[in-house]
Design a protein around this motif. Sequence first.
Motif, PDB file in Angstrom:
ATOM      1  N   PRO C  12     -12.181  16.177 -27.920  1.00  0.00           N
ATOM      2  CA  PRO C  12     -13.074  15.441 -26.747  1.00  0.00           C
ATOM      3  C   PRO C  12     -13.108  17.056 -25.762  1.00  0.00           C
ATOM      4  O   PRO C  12     -12.725  18.295 -26.075  1.00  0.00           O
ATOM      5  CB  PRO C  12     -12.032  14.907 -25.404  1.00  0.00           C
ATOM      6  N   GLY C  13     -14.121  16.435 -25.056  1.00  0.00           N
ATOM      7  CA  GLY C  13     -14.830  17.779 -24.269  1.00  0.00           C
ATOM      8  C   GLY C  13     -15.361  18.833 -24.732  1.00  0.00           C
ATOM      9  O   GLY C  13     -15.607  18.786 -25.883  1.00  0.00           O
ATOM     10  N   LEU C  14     -15.447  19.689 -23.761  1.00  0.00           N
ATOM     11  CA  LEU C  14     -16.066  20.697 -24.392  1.00  0.00           C
ATOM     12  C   LEU C  14     -15.430  22.002 -24.972  1.00  0.00           C
ATOM     13  O   LEU C  14     -15.710  22.698 -25.345  1.00  0.00           O
ATOM     14  CB  LEU C  14     -16.685  21.639 -23.948  1.00  0.00           C
ATOM     15  N   ASP C  15     -14.019  21.880 -25.186  1.00  0.00           N
ATOM     16  CA  ASP C  15     -13.262  22.650 -26.143  1.00  0.00           C
ATOM     17  C   ASP C  15     -13.547  22.599 -27.502  1.00  0.00           C
ATOM     18  O   ASP C  15     -13.876  21.784 -27.995  1.00  0.00           O
ATOM     19  CB  ASP C  15     -11.590  22.061 -26.180  1.00  0.00           C
ATOM     20  N   SER C  65      -8.470  22.711 -22.908  1.00  0.00           N
ATOM     21  CA  SER C  65      -9.099  22.838 -21.539  1.00  0.00           C
ATOM     22  C   SER C  65      -8.689  22.578 -20.874  1.00  0.00           C
ATOM     23  O   SER C  65      -9.200  23.079 -19.264  1.00  0.00           O
ATOM     24  CB  SER C  65     -10.782  22.788 -21.969  1.00  0.00           C
ATOM     25  N   GLY C  66      -7.593  21.908 -19.947  1.00  0.00           N
ATOM     26  CA  GLY C  66      -7.200  21.552 -18.862  1.00  0.00           C
ATOM     27  C   GLY C  66      -7.700  20.256 -18.344  1.00  0.00           C
ATOM     28  O   GLY C  66      -7.366  20.119 -17.381  1.00  0.00           O
ATOM     29  N   ALA C  67      -8.764  19.639 -19.329  1.00  0.00           N
ATOM     30  CA  ALA C  67      -9.467  18.537 -18.525  1.00  0.00           C
ATOM     31  C   ALA C  67      -9.366  17.242 -18.559  1.00  0.00           C
ATOM     32  O   ALA C  67      -9.454  16.170 -18.924  1.00  0.00           O
ATOM     33  CB  ALA C  67     -11.276  18.177 -19.495  1.00  0.00           C
ATOM     34  N   THR C  70      -8.851  14.246 -16.914  1.00  0.00           N
ATOM     35  CA  THR C  70      -9.692  13.842 -16.779  1.00  0.00           C
ATOM     36  C   THR C  70     -10.636  12.756 -17.729  1.00  0.00           C
ATOM     37  O   THR C  70     -10.423  11.478 -18.566  1.00  0.00           O
ATOM     38  CB  THR C  70     -11.078  14.406 -17.191  1.00  0.00           C
TER      39      THR C  70
END
Lengths: 316, 555, 133
Positions: C12-15, C65-67, C70
């Motif tokens: 997920p996300g931008l990672d 990525s630390g997200a 969320t």
Amino acid sequence: MTISEYLKKFEEKDIRALSKIITIVEEGLEGSEEILEYISKKAGNAYRIGFTGPQGSGKSTLIAKLTKRLLKRIKEIGIIACDPSSPFSRGALLGDRIRMNELFLEKEVFIRSMATRGSLNGLAYKTKEVADILDAFGKEVIIIETIGASQVDVEISNLVDTTVVVFVPESGDGIQILKAGLTEIGDIFVINKSDRMGADVLYYELKNLIEMSYQNSKWKPPVVLTQAINNQGIEELEKFIFEHYNYLKENNLLQEKRKEMLKRELASNFEQEILKIYWQDERIRKKFDEIFLEILNKKISFSEGVKKLLKEVKND
Amino acid sequence: MTEKEREELEKEYHLWEEKLKDFPQCSLPLFNTISNIPLKIVYTPLDIKDFDYLRDLGFPGEYPFTRGIRYTMYRGRIWTMRQFSGFGTAEDTNKRFKFLLAHGETGLSVAFDYPTLLGKDSDDPMAKGEVGVCGVAVSSLRDMEILFDGIPLDQVSTSMTINGPAAIIWAFYLITAEKQGVPFYKLRGTIQNDILKEYIAQKSYIFPPEPSLRIIVDIMEFASKEVPQWNTISISGYHIREAGSTAVQELAFTLMDGFTYVEEGIKRGLDVDTFAPRLSFFFNSHLDFFEEIAKFRAARRIWAREMKNRYGAKKKESLLLRFHTQTAGCSLTAQQPENNIIRTAYEALAAVLGGTQSLHTNSMDEAWALPSEKAVLIALRTQQILAYETGVVNVIDPLGGSYYVEYLTNKLEEEAYRYFEKIEKLGGMVQAIKAGFPQREIAEAAYRYQKELEEKKRIIVGVNEFVLEDEKLEIPLLRIDPEVERRQVERLQKLRKERDNIICEKRLKELKMAAKSNENLMYPILECARAYCTLGEITNALKEVFGEYKEEAFF
Amino acid sequence: MKKKIKILIAKPGLDGHDRGAKVVARGLRDAGFEVIYTGLHQTPEMIVNTAIQEDVDMIGISILSGAHMTIFPEVLRLLKEKGATDIHVFGGGIIPDEDKEKLYQMGVGKLFDPGTKISEIVEYINNYFKDKL
């Protein structure tokens, strides 16, 4: 949930119910017969397009781009993407969806990946049933993608109304394609990644082959050059698909094809049931093992052994 | 050695080899390099039969630069201690920069957050939860100004890890310098700007390959005229290695990427000697000590040879493979994190014995979070102890002449050339990337390595051996304040209100026109930066013209 | 009883760091599961839509990525909204122990650390289904 509860939700166009029903049928779980009964009454309206061709030809990307276009005039689309199961672990990495990312948030598109689970014809065993389920759900167009590992995934043409065969310039020359039997099943031919060297040569070779093979046919398969990744040639592909659809309709071939499909399905199911009966018979299995050992130890010849087995079965 | 001496040696060696059979060897773990290069139990002159000192090694600072690119190496100048840093807002990172500079760091290195890396503003919907979390958020020139507040840009060299939007972030930096009164020609630093490895490994690409390469050459051209001390590309192997490649693959794919950039520059009509001196490299330093040292030496030799013979470079500066090294992030463990200090120390030693120009050492807590102040200080001290206490800086290329190291250097070079051939057959690096060749090689190596670990063919202390049951983490971890995102969004909205939006619009339109033509894009991008257009606005303008790259996953 | 367990491995996300996700996907395939991998930059909505259409048994989320604070809650929320809470969510990557606790409280399954063996993940999945029977 009971089967009838699932079917009720299915009728209400609930996606989760659709998905669960597909699983029940794919896995052959309890209730799949009831489901198939129900489905057989409702299916038959969807237009089915098959995509086959060697691995790496870009079928998934093509399907994604085509679907994006189709959505402009078709409301409901279903996609079945087949991928091979590992012969060793029986597991599978289903990755066709990667190339279809842009469709994930489209409400009208339902994508299902299916592993072949040992089937050898480029499709999963229950591909037809799953297509029927999508049909009954209300999908107007169903696209089926074969795994495309070998050149000879021709079974697809028995399941769909229009078969699209996808090549890339490196797919080899016309002779190899002829040998693979692909010219017989293709209703439309695509040369994808057409920016690569050899695209033009293959294009003309294919066109010539088709000229020769389809001289007297009413439908001469067109050849389309595409670069799916750049969205090039998709408009043309869509146009030919609709042309083929109209051709089938106008010549009452849709019905013919579906009759053929039904007959073939009936025969295949019948065969499978017969085989099941005999293989499940303890006595026959024992006899089989006995006769196998006799052949192995050279007590009787191979053909004698077969005859002996048949006699055993006939005596039933 | 004379022929007779060699024969004698060979005879004695075989006799000795026979005796080995009396001494059992363990079957596990594996006695080959991490890249699976098989190793003999000992190396002798027989393993470097055709060794020619002047041809194969030369002297430091002279072709083929195997021993080092400078005449005096560390006696002249210790490598730059450059710790990759960045998190939270520009203010937070500005503080960390000043902390590190005060403690003896000699160069700056900026880590940007994910939205920034992908050309997205902090208030982009996809940025939710990711603002300032694994790097600093920079959405506009204003953020850049705050980031370097109080840091005179004519007195530091700054490396920025940015690829897809490199031109834009660099523009922000250049204008920040302009506003400090520092002329472009005084600026020293590097932008990573290596898009090919993004497609292969790091995956922070934005546009498709062809327009990305065009932008890179625009940057090279601009720099050669206006920012002559700036390194325009940091051709990277670090990320390729982190994605799971072997040392050979890291070496081969990185150099091949480098050759591709050189070819692009030449295609544009630039004289290779005008841009090649400003190409730099970035390698990983992993745990297999000698393999890494051999890798660095082989890299220097190959680059010098190809630049001279294949690309006809005439200036010595064009032949020098200058590189920054980072110790291997993928070698750090979450278990018993204090052990990572030791791993990093060994990897740093390898990098120094390999002749790196600049070094980043990882912090022990990086398998858990971004470095805490305490951890990053230890990492910096690791370099300082190496430089000032161990004596390894006293002699250049101390391992030169070691039978093992020279053998390995040759072997890695040989294997690299095999890859060069394969890639050339595929039509060059860009075609190979489109076909998924390097990606598949890397995925295969990563999977193989994992299997080796699980079969205990390779040991990692604390992970598959010497494990502590019920470990409790006892080191302080850096936490990013969720307020960061809110503050960034607020700042952005304020910026958009306060700036002259009409000029912004105009500049973005001009940029799009320039993108469609053959103009050098740095000039219109600088204009957009001056007008305080945001990173996202500029990136989107370019996306409209160039499109977006969508990857195919290769296993 | 189903013959095949289906797992969705999601990034997920931008990672963009997909080494782990791909190694795990392949490892799970070699352990006999059917694995769906949909590539990078997935939003929670895309992940949940895919999970439902494919009728997966589990979603494995890889996030470095630390997200994670969320992403995981949003995936759980969407699964609830679409009536698919029977799909089990687990994950791996860089997640500090404190955050793991919070996520476990929310209903996320096991969160694996760096250095986890594929065999551990396979065991976890098999045990989960054994208990379900």
